[in-house]
Design a protein around this motif. Sequence first.
Motif, PDB file in Angstrom:
ATOM      1  N   ILE A 161     -76.173 -98.832 -16.756  1.00  0.00           N
ATOM      2  CA  ILE A 161     -75.347 -99.514 -17.760  1.00  0.00           C
ATOM      3  C   ILE A 161     -74.152 -98.654 -18.155  1.00  0.00           C
ATOM      4  O   ILE A 161     -73.044 -99.163 -18.347  1.00  0.00           O
ATOM      5  N   LEU A 162     -74.353 -97.348 -18.249  1.00  0.00           N
ATOM      6  CA  LEU A 162     -73.262 -96.457 -18.647  1.00  0.00           C
ATOM      7  C   LEU A 162     -72.089 -96.466 -17.673  1.00  0.00           C
ATOM      8  O   LEU A 162     -70.975 -96.094 -18.043  1.00  0.00           O
ATOM      9  N   VAL A 163     -72.312 -96.902 -16.435  1.00  0.00           N
ATOM     10  CA  VAL A 163     -71.202 -97.008 -15.479  1.00  0.00           C
ATOM     11  C   VAL A 163     -70.805 -98.458 -15.229  1.00  0.00           C
ATOM     12  O   VAL A 163     -70.017 -98.747 -14.337  1.00  0.00           O
ATOM     13  N   GLY A 164     -71.370 -99.395 -16.005  1.00  0.00           N
ATOM     14  CA  GLY A 164     -70.965-100.793 -15.919  1.00  0.00           C
ATOM     15  C   GLY A 164     -71.685-101.621 -14.875  1.00  0.00           C
ATOM     16  O   GLY A 164     -71.219-102.708 -14.527  1.00  0.00           O
ATOM     17  N   CYS A 165     -72.802-101.153 -14.378  1.00  0.00           N
ATOM     18  CA  CYS A 165     -73.555-101.883 -13.366  1.00  0.00           C
ATOM     19  C   CYS A 165     -74.475-102.904 -14.040  1.00  0.00           C
ATOM     20  O   CYS A 165     -75.141-102.596 -15.033  1.00  0.00           O
ATOM     21  N   ILE A 166     -74.528-104.106 -13.508  1.00  0.00           N
ATOM     22  CA  ILE A 166     -75.343-105.187 -14.079  1.00  0.00           C
ATOM     23  C   ILE A 166     -76.795-104.986 -13.661  1.00  0.00           C
ATOM     24  O   ILE A 166     -77.098-104.978 -12.465  1.00  0.00           O
ATOM     25  N   PRO A 167     -77.705-104.812 -14.626  1.00  0.00           N
ATOM     26  CA  PRO A 167     -79.108-104.571 -14.258  1.00  0.00           C
ATOM     27  C   PRO A 167     -79.826-105.836 -13.800  1.00  0.00           C
ATOM     28  O   PRO A 167     -79.566-106.930 -14.293  1.00  0.00           O
ATOM     29  N   ILE A 168     -80.717-105.640 -12.839  1.00  0.00           N
ATOM     30  CA  ILE A 168     -81.604-106.701 -12.373  1.00  0.00           C
ATOM     31  C   ILE A 168     -83.008-106.274 -12.749  1.00  0.00           C
ATOM     32  O   ILE A 168     -83.489-105.226 -12.302  1.00  0.00           O
ATOM     33  N   PHE A 169     -83.659-107.070 -13.596  1.00  0.00           N
ATOM     34  CA  PHE A 169     -85.006-106.761 -14.063  1.00  0.00           C
ATOM     35  C   PHE A 169     -86.036-107.644 -13.371  1.00  0.00           C
ATOM     36  O   PHE A 169     -85.759-108.782 -13.012  1.00  0.00           O
ATOM     37  N   PHE A 170     -87.235-107.099 -13.254  1.00  0.00           N
ATOM     38  CA  PHE A 170     -88.332-107.807 -12.612  1.00  0.00           C
ATOM     39  C   PHE A 170     -89.515-107.991 -13.553  1.00  0.00           C
ATOM     40  O   PHE A 170     -90.484-108.655 -13.211  1.00  0.00           O
ATOM     41  N   HIS A 171     -89.429-107.387 -14.722  1.00  0.00           N
ATOM     42  CA  HIS A 171     -90.500-107.491 -15.710  1.00  0.00           C
ATOM     43  C   HIS A 171     -89.856-107.557 -17.095  1.00  0.00           C
ATOM     44  O   HIS A 171     -88.939-106.790 -17.386  1.00  0.00           O
ATOM     45  N   PRO A 172     -90.318-108.456 -17.960  1.00  0.00           N
ATOM     46  CA  PRO A 172     -89.678-108.613 -19.274  1.00  0.00           C
ATOM     47  C   PRO A 172     -89.742-107.362 -20.145  1.00  0.00           C
ATOM     48  O   PRO A 172     -88.856-107.138 -20.962  1.00  0.00           O
ATOM     49  N   MET A 196     -91.281-110.681 -11.083  1.00  0.00           N
ATOM     50  CA  MET A 196     -91.957-109.952 -10.016  1.00  0.00           C
ATOM     51  C   MET A 196     -92.925-110.855  -9.249  1.00  0.00           C
ATOM     52  O   MET A 196     -92.986-110.803  -8.015  1.00  0.00           O
ATOM     53  N   ASN A 197     -93.667-111.691  -9.970  1.00  0.00           N
ATOM     54  CA  ASN A 197     -94.631-112.571  -9.308  1.00  0.00           C
ATOM     55  C   ASN A 197     -93.939-113.563  -8.377  1.00  0.00           C
ATOM     56  O   ASN A 197     -94.423-113.841  -7.285  1.00  0.00           O
ATOM     57  N   SER A 198     -92.809-114.085  -8.806  1.00  0.00           N
ATOM     58  CA  SER A 198     -92.066-115.020  -7.961  1.00  0.00           C
ATOM     59  C   SER A 198     -91.532-114.325  -6.716  1.00  0.00           C
ATOM     60  O   SER A 198     -91.473-114.903  -5.633  1.00  0.00           O
ATOM     61  N   LEU A 199     -91.164-113.072  -6.878  1.00  0.00           N
ATOM     62  CA  LEU A 199     -90.672-112.283  -5.750  1.00  0.00           C
ATOM     63  C   LEU A 199     -91.818-111.996  -4.775  1.00  0.00           C
ATOM     64  O   LEU A 199     -91.666-112.172  -3.564  1.00  0.00           O
ATOM     65  N   LYS A 200     -92.957-111.574  -5.316  1.00  0.00           N
ATOM     66  CA  LYS A 200     -94.128-111.285  -4.478  1.00  0.00           C
ATOM     67  C   LYS A 200     -94.616-112.523  -3.740  1.00  0.00           C
ATOM     68  O   LYS A 200     -95.013-112.439  -2.581  1.00  0.00           O
ATOM     69  N   ASP A 201     -94.584-113.671  -4.413  1.00  0.00           N
ATOM     70  CA  ASP A 201     -95.041-114.928  -3.802  1.00  0.00           C
ATOM     71  C   ASP A 201     -93.968-115.563  -2.923  1.00  0.00           C
ATOM     72  O   ASP A 201     -94.149-116.674  -2.429  1.00  0.00           O
ATOM     73  N   ARG A 202     -92.841-114.880  -2.787  1.00  0.00           N
ATOM     74  CA  ARG A 202     -91.711-115.344  -1.969  1.00  0.00           C
ATOM     75  C   ARG A 202     -91.157-116.695  -2.414  1.00  0.00           C
ATOM     76  O   ARG A 202     -90.643-117.473  -1.619  1.00  0.00           O
ATOM     77  N   LYS A 203     -91.268-116.963  -3.715  1.00  0.00           N
ATOM     78  CA  LYS A 203     -90.689-118.183  -4.273  1.00  0.00           C
ATOM     79  C   LYS A 203     -89.191-118.008  -4.496  1.00  0.00           C
ATOM     80  O   LYS A 203     -88.453-118.976  -4.609  1.00  0.00           O
ATOM     81  N   VAL A 204     -88.775-116.765  -4.602  1.00  0.00           N
ATOM     82  CA  VAL A 204     -87.378-116.438  -4.859  1.00  0.00           C
ATOM     83  C   VAL A 204     -87.073-115.116  -4.159  1.00  0.00           C
ATOM     84  O   VAL A 204     -87.960-114.290  -3.965  1.00  0.00           O
TER      85      VAL A 204
END
Length: 163
Positions: free
Chosen positions: A27-38, A62-70
């Motif tokens: 964030i300190l360098v302006g990069c948009i974070p991608i989160f996998f857990h709330p 994370m579950n959607s990623l693991k299940d290959r839904k997204v």
Amino acid sequence: MKVFQDSVFCLQPPGDSYTRRSLFDSILVGCIPIFFHPASAYAQYLWYFPKNYTKYSVFIPMNSLKDRKVGINDTLVGITEEEISSMRNEVIGLIPKLVYGDPRGNMKEEVEDAFSIAVRGILKRVEKVRKKMKDGKDPSIGFAEENSWTFEEHDLVRFFKNK
């Protein structure tokens, strides 16, 4: 830090804990974070991050990623340049809230830094407890109410029910 500077999006998977130092560095360098857990940011940094998390980050369960839904690439390709620009501006706007200001500095305007946000948040909580005690109510009831933040997307309600 150079990798973050050269990136538009920065993956922030949970590490030893839900939040890693990498989140703040990106964030300190302006990069948009991608989160996998709330719990990586949304559920524990309520004083520092906007409630509308889609303004400054991308969430891929994370579950959607693991299940290959997204997929990560499929998700990111769907974000327009205009949305990326808006998100990056939001991320840049978060920077003062995440650092500690130098009180000896010559700033013309007072900026709310990480310390002042924490102190304000603690004082609000203390005042809520005092009011409940004064009203004869149990101060512990509803104390964690702010932490019961729920997600409106995907199946994240399950996360909070299982905790």
